[in-house]
Design a protein around this motif. Structure first.
Motif, PDB file in Angstrom:
ATOM      1  N   ASN A 110       3.469   0.926   4.051  1.00 32.78           N
ATOM      2  CA  ASN A 110       3.049   1.259   5.413  1.00 32.78           C
ATOM      3  C   ASN A 110       1.929   2.295   5.428  1.00 32.78           C
ATOM      4  N   ALA A 111       1.921   3.180   4.433  1.00 30.86           N
ATOM      5  CA  ALA A 111       0.853   4.172   4.359  1.00 30.86           C
ATOM      6  C   ALA A 111      -0.483   3.524   4.015  1.00 30.86           C
ATOM      7  N   PHE A 112      -0.447   2.438   3.237  1.00 31.36           N
ATOM      8  CA  PHE A 112      -1.674   1.733   2.867  1.00 31.36           C
ATOM      9  C   PHE A 112      -2.098   0.693   3.890  1.00 31.36           C
ATOM     10  N   ASP A 113      -1.155   0.161   4.620  1.00 28.33           N
ATOM     11  CA  ASP A 113      -1.456  -0.878   5.608  1.00 28.33           C
ATOM     12  C   ASP A 113      -2.085  -0.213   6.829  1.00 28.33           C
ATOM     13  N   MET A 114      -3.365   0.054   6.738  1.00 33.76           N
ATOM     14  CA  MET A 114      -4.048   0.906   7.707  1.00 33.76           C
ATOM     15  C   MET A 114      -4.074   0.319   9.116  1.00 33.76           C
ATOM     16  N   ASP A 115      -4.192  -1.006   9.222  1.00 36.42           N
ATOM     17  CA  ASP A 115      -4.252  -1.597  10.561  1.00 36.42           C
ATOM     18  C   ASP A 115      -2.918  -2.179  11.009  1.00 36.42           C
ATOM     19  N   ARG A 116      -1.851  -1.898  10.230  1.00 38.70           N
ATOM     20  CA  ARG A 116      -0.488  -2.274  10.601  1.00 38.70           C
ATOM     21  C   ARG A 116      -0.338  -3.777  10.865  1.00 38.70           C
ATOM     22  N   ASN A 117      -0.940  -4.605  10.021  1.00 36.66           N
ATOM     23  CA  ASN A 117      -0.839  -6.054  10.217  1.00 36.66           C
ATOM     24  C   ASN A 117       0.065  -6.733   9.197  1.00 36.66           C
ATOM     25  N   GLY A 118       0.775  -5.933   8.398  1.00 36.82           N
ATOM     26  CA  GLY A 118       1.721  -6.497   7.447  1.00 36.82           C
ATOM     27  C   GLY A 118       1.145  -6.902   6.115  1.00 36.82           C
ATOM     28  N   SER A 119      -0.093  -6.495   5.835  1.00 38.65           N
ATOM     29  CA  SER A 119      -0.706  -6.815   4.541  1.00 38.65           C
ATOM     30  C   SER A 119      -1.713  -5.733   4.180  1.00 38.65           C
ATOM     31  N   ILE A 120      -1.939  -5.582   2.879  1.00 40.74           N
ATOM     32  CA  ILE A 120      -2.923  -4.621   2.385  1.00 40.74           C
ATOM     33  C   ILE A 120      -4.164  -5.388   1.948  1.00 40.74           C
ATOM     34  N   ARG A 121      -5.284  -5.066   2.546  1.00 39.78           N
ATOM     35  CA  ARG A 121      -6.549  -5.677   2.179  1.00 39.78           C
ATOM     36  C   ARG A 121      -7.165  -4.920   1.005  1.00 39.78           C
ATOM     37  N   PHE A 122      -8.177  -5.504   0.385  1.00 36.09           N
ATOM     38  CA  PHE A 122      -8.884  -4.799  -0.682  1.00 36.09           C
ATOM     39  C   PHE A 122      -9.465  -3.497  -0.161  1.00 36.09           C
ATOM     40  N   GLU A 139      -7.971  15.982   1.603  1.00 38.90           N
ATOM     41  CA  GLU A 139      -7.844  14.540   1.844  1.00 38.90           C
ATOM     42  C   GLU A 139      -6.577  13.988   1.203  1.00 38.90           C
ATOM     43  N   LYS A 140      -6.279  14.444  -0.007  1.00 41.23           N
ATOM     44  CA  LYS A 140      -5.075  13.975  -0.698  1.00 41.23           C
ATOM     45  C   LYS A 140      -3.813  14.434   0.035  1.00 41.23           C
ATOM     46  N   LEU A 141      -3.827  15.663   0.498  1.00 42.05           N
ATOM     47  CA  LEU A 141      -2.662  16.171   1.208  1.00 42.05           C
ATOM     48  C   LEU A 141      -2.486  15.474   2.553  1.00 42.05           C
ATOM     49  N   LEU A 142      -3.585  15.176   3.227  1.00 41.60           N
ATOM     50  CA  LEU A 142      -3.500  14.422   4.481  1.00 41.60           C
ATOM     51  C   LEU A 142      -2.909  13.041   4.242  1.00 41.60           C
ATOM     52  N   TRP A 143      -3.293  12.423   3.121  1.00 40.94           N
ATOM     53  CA  TRP A 143      -2.761  11.102   2.784  1.00 40.94           C
ATOM     54  C   TRP A 143      -1.256  11.189   2.544  1.00 40.94           C
ATOM     55  N   ALA A 144      -0.829  12.222   1.810  1.00 43.88           N
ATOM     56  CA  ALA A 144       0.598  12.403   1.548  1.00 43.88           C
ATOM     57  C   ALA A 144       1.349  12.667   2.848  1.00 43.88           C
ATOM     58  N   PHE A 145       0.765  13.487   3.722  1.00 42.92           N
ATOM     59  CA  PHE A 145       1.409  13.770   5.006  1.00 42.92           C
ATOM     60  C   PHE A 145       1.600  12.478   5.799  1.00 42.92           C
ATOM     61  N   ASN A 146       0.608  11.620   5.777  1.00 43.20           N
ATOM     62  CA  ASN A 146       0.696  10.343   6.490  1.00 43.20           C
ATOM     63  C   ASN A 146       1.847   9.490   5.968  1.00 43.20           C
ATOM     64  N   LEU A 147       2.117   9.577   4.680  1.00 43.22           N
ATOM     65  CA  LEU A 147       3.245   8.842   4.109  1.00 43.22           C
ATOM     66  C   LEU A 147       4.567   9.366   4.659  1.00 43.22           C
ATOM     67  N   TYR A 148       4.719  10.687   4.701  1.00 39.73           N
ATOM     68  CA  TYR A 148       5.984  11.286   5.124  1.00 39.73           C
ATOM     69  C   TYR A 148       6.190  11.208   6.630  1.00 39.73           C
ATOM     70  N   ASP A 149       5.091  11.160   7.380  1.00 41.37           N
ATOM     71  CA  ASP A 149       5.166  11.037   8.833  1.00 41.37           C
ATOM     72  C   ASP A 149       5.391   9.565   9.182  1.00 41.37           C
ATOM     73  N   ILE A 150       6.619   9.128   9.068  1.00 38.88           N
ATOM     74  CA  ILE A 150       6.946   7.705   9.140  1.00 38.88           C
ATOM     75  C   ILE A 150       6.543   7.077  10.469  1.00 38.88           C
ATOM     76  N   ASN A 151       6.794   7.768  11.575  1.00 41.50           N
ATOM     77  CA  ASN A 151       6.464   7.177  12.881  1.00 41.50           C
ATOM     78  C   ASN A 151       5.068   7.543  13.376  1.00 41.50           C
ATOM     79  N   LYS A 152       4.316   8.266  12.530  1.00 42.47           N
ATOM     80  CA  LYS A 152       2.902   8.578  12.804  1.00 42.47           C
ATOM     81  C   LYS A 152       2.698   9.342  14.117  1.00 42.47           C
TER      82      LYS A 152
END
Length: 230
Positions: A110-122, A139-152
């Motif tokens: 879900n952290a990588f699926d940026m547009d929330r369409n159920g798939s990871i593009r290149f 930037e790395k810490l923001l990425w990690a925070f996005n992972l832990y913030d499940i409901n965004k």
């Protein structure tokens, strides 16, 4: 593996496990020097056509040749040009046979699926890779925070962190030293919030997360482990 400082494990596991994905896609294979530098990101029978090289160069820290090599590895593993969640889970599960990586892989997907369409593009893959390998500390810490913030919603709750911690324990399995007790995830969540929740309002904001991490030498050292591996 000694499960001390679980909050540090929760930070570093983001980079470490993505590195596993990186290896699985075979992107360590060097780009042959005799290949044309004009080769574009094209594949005739794909469900998704990636963006052009110039646009991805502008969005990442990778060179043209690095992007070509990354795409070659990506399309070899995913000819359709997309990675669905089940494929993503399968890749991670094979590296953790002693545990259950399903839930953690779901959160990471879900952290990588940026547009929330159920798939990871290149594009999703390579932008995330660029952040984790060559992004700034923030930037790395923001990425990690996005992972832990499940409901965004812009903050991390105890429930969200407990879900992440539990998924990490499940993934690592019960064959750890010292042995894992059922209440350990909850204990580590409490320690995480004691450290991160500075105003004691029951949630961790982006500012609290980044400020606390930047003052922790171990965490800052851990996010640099995989810099410039390609």
């Amino acid at each position: 593996m000694v499960l001390d400082g679980m909050e540090l494990i929760a930070i570093t596991v983001v980079i470490g496990l993505f590195f596993v994905m990186f290896k699985q896609f075979g992107v360590w294979e060097p780009l042959s020097l005799d290949e044309s530098s004009d080769c574009e990101l094209e594949l005739s029978t794909v469900r998704h056509q990636p963006e052009g090289l110039e646009q991805l160069q502008a969005q990442t820290q990778f060179t043209r040749k690095e992007l070509q090599s990354l795409y070659r590895g990506f399309k070899n593993e995913c000819p359709s040009g997309l990675v669905d969640e089940e494929t993503f889970k399968t890749i991670y599960s094979q590296f953790f046979p002693q545990g259950d990586a399903t839930t953690y892989a779901h959160f990471l997907f879900n952290a990588f699926d940026m547009d929330r369409n159920g798939s990871i593009r290149f594009e999703d893959f390579v932008i995330g890779l660029s952040v984790l390998l060559r992004g700034s500390e923030t930037e790395k810490l923001l990425w990690a925070f996005n992972l832990y913030d499940i409901n965004k919603d812009g903050c991390i709750t105890k429930e969200e962190m407990l879900a992440i911690m539990t998924s990490i324990y499940d993934m690592m399995g019960r064959y750890t030293s010292p042995s894992v007790r059922d209440d350990d995830p909850s204990e580590h969540v409490d320690k995480f919030f004691q450290k991160m929740d500075r105003n004691r309002d029951g949630v961790v904001t982006i500012d609290e997360f980044i400020e606390t991490c930047q003052k922790d030498e171990d965490i800052m050292a851990s996010i640099k482990l995989f810099e410039n591996v390609i």
